[in-house]
Design a protein around this motif. Structure first.
Motif, PDB file in Angstrom:
ATOM      1  N   ARG A 180      -7.872  -0.756   2.234  1.00 30.11           N
ATOM      2  CA  ARG A 180      -8.059   0.290   1.239  1.00 30.11           C
ATOM      3  C   ARG A 180      -7.246   1.475   1.891  1.00 30.11           C
ATOM      4  N   ARG A 181      -7.901   1.842   3.346  1.00 30.30           N
ATOM      5  CA  ARG A 181      -7.300   2.776   4.153  1.00 30.30           C
ATOM      6  C   ARG A 181      -6.142   2.861   4.348  1.00 30.30           C
ATOM      7  N   ARG A 182      -5.572   1.793   5.061  1.00 26.02           N
ATOM      8  CA  ARG A 182      -4.075   1.441   5.257  1.00 26.02           C
ATOM      9  C   ARG A 182      -3.301   1.882   4.074  1.00 26.02           C
ATOM     10  N   ASN A 183      -3.649   1.063   2.722  1.00 24.57           N
ATOM     11  CA  ASN A 183      -2.887   1.247   1.688  1.00 24.57           C
ATOM     12  C   ASN A 183      -2.871   2.848   1.171  1.00 24.57           C
ATOM     13  N   LEU A 184      -4.119   3.499   1.372  1.00 18.88           N
ATOM     14  CA  LEU A 184      -4.104   4.908   1.289  1.00 18.88           C
ATOM     15  C   LEU A 184      -3.381   5.817   2.088  1.00 18.88           C
ATOM     16  N   THR A 185      -3.279   5.465   3.409  1.00 12.05           N
ATOM     17  CA  THR A 185      -2.517   6.255   4.062  1.00 12.05           C
ATOM     18  C   THR A 185      -0.991   5.794   4.013  1.00 12.05           C
ATOM     19  N   LEU A 186      -0.471   4.662   3.764  1.00 12.33           N
ATOM     20  CA  LEU A 186       0.787   4.581   3.446  1.00 12.33           C
ATOM     21  C   LEU A 186       1.264   5.165   2.121  1.00 12.33           C
ATOM     22  N   THR A 187       0.436   5.303   1.206  1.00  8.32           N
ATOM     23  CA  THR A 187       0.726   5.876   0.044  1.00  8.32           C
ATOM     24  C   THR A 187       0.796   7.494   0.183  1.00  8.32           C
ATOM     25  N   ALA A 188       0.110   7.906   1.088  1.00  8.49           N
ATOM     26  CA  ALA A 188       0.096   9.659   1.399  1.00  8.49           C
ATOM     27  C   ALA A 188       1.282   9.793   2.396  1.00  8.49           C
ATOM     28  N   ILE A 189       1.806   8.727   3.131  1.00 14.41           N
ATOM     29  CA  ILE A 189       2.994   9.361   3.684  1.00 14.41           C
ATOM     30  C   ILE A 189       4.308   9.104   2.847  1.00 14.41           C
ATOM     31  N   GLY A 190       4.228   8.029   2.024  1.00 13.05           N
ATOM     32  CA  GLY A 190       5.150   7.784   1.054  1.00 13.05           C
ATOM     33  C   GLY A 190       5.594   9.292   0.388  1.00 13.05           C
ATOM     34  N   THR A 196      -2.071 -19.105  -9.918  1.00 11.71           N
ATOM     35  CA  THR A 196      -1.807 -17.658 -10.109  1.00 11.71           C
ATOM     36  C   THR A 196      -3.082 -16.917  -9.986  1.00 11.71           C
ATOM     37  N   ARG A 197      -4.056 -17.386 -10.967  1.00  7.00           N
ATOM     38  CA  ARG A 197      -5.054 -16.656 -11.060  1.00  7.00           C
ATOM     39  C   ARG A 197      -6.247 -16.679  -9.589  1.00  7.00           C
ATOM     40  N   ARG A 198      -6.018 -17.705  -9.180  1.00 12.30           N
ATOM     41  CA  ARG A 198      -6.514 -17.670  -7.559  1.00 12.30           C
ATOM     42  C   ARG A 198      -5.933 -16.676  -6.773  1.00 12.30           C
ATOM     43  N   LYS A 199      -4.722 -16.608  -6.779  1.00 10.39           N
ATOM     44  CA  LYS A 199      -4.034 -15.926  -5.680  1.00 10.39           C
ATOM     45  C   LYS A 199      -4.340 -14.247  -6.223  1.00 10.39           C
ATOM     46  N   VAL A 200      -4.257 -13.897  -7.561  1.00  7.45           N
ATOM     47  CA  VAL A 200      -4.716 -12.674  -7.932  1.00  7.45           C
ATOM     48  C   VAL A 200      -5.942 -12.250  -7.730  1.00  7.45           C
ATOM     49  N   ALA A 201      -6.882 -13.241  -7.829  1.00 11.94           N
ATOM     50  CA  ALA A 201      -8.336 -12.960  -7.225  1.00 11.94           C
ATOM     51  C   ALA A 201      -8.400 -12.424  -5.936  1.00 11.94           C
ATOM     52  N   GLU A 202      -7.461 -13.337  -5.171  1.00 10.18           N
ATOM     53  CA  GLU A 202      -7.691 -13.288  -3.544  1.00 10.18           C
ATOM     54  C   GLU A 202      -6.991 -11.798  -3.074  1.00 10.18           C
ATOM     55  N   ALA A 203      -6.064 -11.517  -3.920  1.00  9.54           N
ATOM     56  CA  ALA A 203      -5.326 -10.095  -3.658  1.00  9.54           C
ATOM     57  C   ALA A 203      -6.483  -9.073  -4.180  1.00  9.54           C
ATOM     58  N   ALA A 204      -7.052  -9.083  -5.069  1.00  8.22           N
ATOM     59  CA  ALA A 204      -8.238  -8.163  -5.605  1.00  8.22           C
ATOM     60  C   ALA A 204      -9.181  -8.068  -4.598  1.00  8.22           C
ATOM     61  N   GLN A 205      -9.554  -9.022  -3.920  1.00 10.34           N
ATOM     62  CA  GLN A 205     -10.685  -9.132  -2.844  1.00 10.34           C
ATOM     63  C   GLN A 205     -10.239  -8.468  -1.804  1.00 10.34           C
ATOM     64  N   LYS A 206      -8.821  -8.672  -1.594  1.00  8.18           N
ATOM     65  CA  LYS A 206      -8.316  -8.256  -0.174  1.00  8.18           C
ATOM     66  C   LYS A 206      -8.011  -6.800  -0.295  1.00  8.18           C
ATOM     67  N   ALA A 207      -7.726  -6.413  -1.582  1.00 11.82           N
ATOM     68  CA  ALA A 207      -7.423  -4.875  -1.691  1.00 11.82           C
ATOM     69  C   ALA A 207      -8.764  -4.169  -1.480  1.00 11.82           C
ATOM     70  N   LEU A 208      -9.923  -4.835  -1.837  1.00 13.36           N
ATOM     71  CA  LEU A 208     -11.253  -4.028  -1.875  1.00 13.36           C
ATOM     72  C   LEU A 208     -11.759  -3.840  -0.304  1.00 13.36           C
ATOM     73  N   ASP A 209     -11.170  -4.563   0.575  1.00  9.54           N
ATOM     74  CA  ASP A 209     -11.467  -4.566   1.934  1.00  9.54           C
ATOM     75  C   ASP A 209     -11.201  -3.049   2.520  1.00  9.54           C
ATOM     76  N   PRO A 210     -12.032  -2.443   3.105  1.00 14.26           N
ATOM     77  CA  PRO A 210     -12.219  -1.125   3.627  1.00 14.26           C
ATOM     78  C   PRO A 210     -10.837  -0.740   4.582  1.00 14.26           C
ATOM     79  N   LYS A 211     -10.691  -1.753   5.366  1.00 10.98           N
ATOM     80  CA  LYS A 211      -9.690  -1.468   6.183  1.00 10.98           C
ATOM     81  C   LYS A 211      -8.135  -1.546   5.544  1.00 10.98           C
TER      82      LYS A 211
END
Length: 186
Positions: free
Chosen positions: A150-160, A133-148
């Motif tokens: 982050r941009r996709r998540n911000l765009t989807l949040t704005a659309i929502g 679980t710790r490893r998967k959370v750390a991987e997800a946190a690293q993935k969330a910091l990826d600029p692409k």
């Protein structure tokens, strides 16, 4: 029982005489174990097999797999078994409370992971589950910091948010400040 790697022990492996299983760092295969006459299928045997599966010897972060009970408890088989039952029951109560909190107000997932942490003080399977679980959370946190990403998540949040605002505006325009269960179309 404790699982240690060769590097932590400082030699080529073998029977430590303390109940520890020594796992070579290069192959991940246990070279020796003092199982106290319980046999290869005794308590903790599955922990020795699982600990060497990834070649780390179970010492991820310098912490060996196995019981964290005080040594005087681990020395006595009946006392250690009683300790394990008590830890299991306390962990089960905490996990059950967390499951109850999932649909109710409260930090359900936090309480569930707290119960898993209680189990991990004694059981190898819970230690491995928490490490995963710790490893998967750390991987997800690293993935969330990826600029692409982050941009996709911000765009989807704005659309929502725009869609929710549009839906709320339509509702207010059509029905006003009336609750949905009090709307009576005539």
């Amino acid at each position: 029982m404790t699982v240690r790697s060769d590097k932590a022990r400082g030699d080529a492996g073998g029977n430590t005489g303390t109940g520890d299983v020594v796992v070579p760092d290069d192959t991940g295969v246990p070279t020796g174990a003092d199982d106290g006459g319980r046999g290869a299928d005794g308590p903790g045997a599955e922990g020795a097999a699982e600990a060497g599966a990834d070649g780390t010897g179970g010492a991820e972060g310098g912490r060996p797999l196995g019981s964290r009970a005080p040594r005087f408890i681990r020395r006595s088989r009946p006392l250690h078994l009683s300790w394990q039952v008590a830890v299991f029951l306390v962990g089960l109560a905490v996990v059950a409370l967390g499951v109850v909190m999932l649909p109710l107000p409260g930090p359900g997932w936090v309480v569930i992971f707290l119960g898993m942490g209680i189990w991990a003080t004694e059981f190898v399977w819970a230690q491995l589950a928490l490490r995963w679980t710790r490893r998967k959370v750390a991987e997800a946190a690293q993935k969330a910091l990826d600029p692409k990403v982050r941009r996709r998540n911000l765009t989807l949040t704005a659309i929502g948010l725009v869609l929710m605002a549009a839906l709320g505006g339509w509702y207010l325009w059509k029905y006003g400040l009336v609750m949905p269960w009090k709307i009576h179309e005539d």
